[in-house]
Design an enzyme around this catalytic site. Sequence first.
Site, mmCIF file in Angstrom:
data_model
loop_
_atom_site.group_PDB
_atom_site.id
_atom_site.type_symbol
_atom_site.label_atom_id
_atom_site.label_comp_id
_atom_site.label_asym_id
_atom_site.label_seq_id
_atom_site.Cartn_x
_atom_site.Cartn_y
_atom_site.Cartn_z
ATOM 1 N N SER A 1 18.049 16.860 -17.318
ATOM 2 C CA SER A 1 17.238 18.079 -17.364
ATOM 3 C C SER A 1 17.933 19.156 -18.170
ATOM 4 C CB SER A 1 16.973 18.590 -15.944
ATOM 5 O OG SER A 1 16.343 19.848 -15.956
ATOM 6 N N HIS B 1 0.830 -1.216 0.000
ATOM 7 C CA HIS B 1 0.000 0.000 0.000
ATOM 8 C C HIS B 1 0.864 1.266 0.000
ATOM 9 C CE1 HIS B 1 -3.594 -2.454 1.009
ATOM 10 N NE2 HIS B 1 -2.742 -3.141 1.736
#
Length: 455
Positions: free
Chosen positions: A311, A181
Amino acid sequence: MERIERDTLGEISVDATKYWGAQTERSKRNFAIGDNPMPIEIIYAFAQLKKATAKVNAAEGKLSEEKAIAIGQVCDQIIQGELDEHFPLVVWQTGSGTQSNMNVNEVIAHVANLTLGEGQIHPNDDVNMSQSSNDTFPTAMHIAAYGALVTKLLPEITKMEAVLAEKKSKYMHLVKIGRTHLQDATPLTLGQEISGWEACLTNNKNYLETSMKAILPLAIGGTAVGTGLNASRDFGDKVAEELMKQTGYPFTSDSNKYFALTSHSPINFVHGSIRSLASDLMKIANDIRLLASGPRSGIGELTIPVNEPGSSIMPGKVNPTQCEAMTMVAAQVMGNDVTINVAASQGNFELNVYKPVIIFNFLESVKLLSDSMRSFRLHCLEGLTANEKVIETKVNDSLMLVTALNPHIGYEKAAKIAKLAFDENTTLKEAAIKTGFVTEKQFDLWIDPLKMTNL
């Protein structure tokens, strides 16, 4: 420079340097749709089929040996990629693939006649003898699909399996915190986690190898509507046997030609296995990029290779580009599956007329997955390493180690220890001793992360 070609509709001009005929030229002009060429694998599969049918027709006394040999020689040229420029048609044509069948017939006849003499071999009467587009195109679909799986996708699955097996062994005793989870859970080893990824590939390979048997039966011999009109009763069996000799693949003649012409559930079924593989590859790629997130503000348990600047504005940034490419491919394959499923449902009466789009998407899925798995393996998996210090710190800080105390002090007391450690921002050991539920000696005895992995 142009030449004049003729068909039942009359005359039409064709580029004199090209080997196709009137029907191909009409299709080329009438279907200027998109820029998706009919997959070359289909053209090669057609050539294998035309070579096989010529041999069978000659053996049955319907076609002269001279013509069969000439047809076979041109087919070999096509298979070897020598005539690729002469197959210009796009996927977006008639749904039976008739124009591509005729494209192959016309090229074979034209090239063969360069040797035998003009008009000796006819694209319909000789090259297409005992056949219809309705049984040849689905046959070519199965030949191309099976060959692509055997030569492209299955080998890449095996190679990725091998890399994961090596990583699994390397990190089998490196204890890390588990997560369910998206929250901390009990520990396991990194090797155990990787073994799950490896099993994804092993199981999907098994699914694929089992399901792909569905495309071994071939439609050839059904001719126009499945009755076998204008073909001998055992034509399909003989051609399947000849194709098996050519390819080494255990093709058979489909026992129900009506099914083979109107239903594409076999290809739909096989692509379901391909979609399943894509789903698990997305899971693996997502796991890796999340575990490699950071390097300082994320999970940071894995380090991915530095392949390129990440980037255009942030210096030094390294992005999980191979993971992103893999997940995009997986998404595309899932979309292809929807298209194939819809198209496969359109078998109206005796013929499905969505054949080109079905095989186009099938072969695209195989190519994209094969290429992306190779890229992912070479540029991500092989250079993937564990950040052992980060992993050790996260294990020691985890509150879920308290689960090992359940058999000794019970769930409720263990939960109180975990809550106290969280509330006071202390270690689990400090909280356990403070509650008085366990001694330091007991804690050290019972809380052993490696033992908790059941390795």
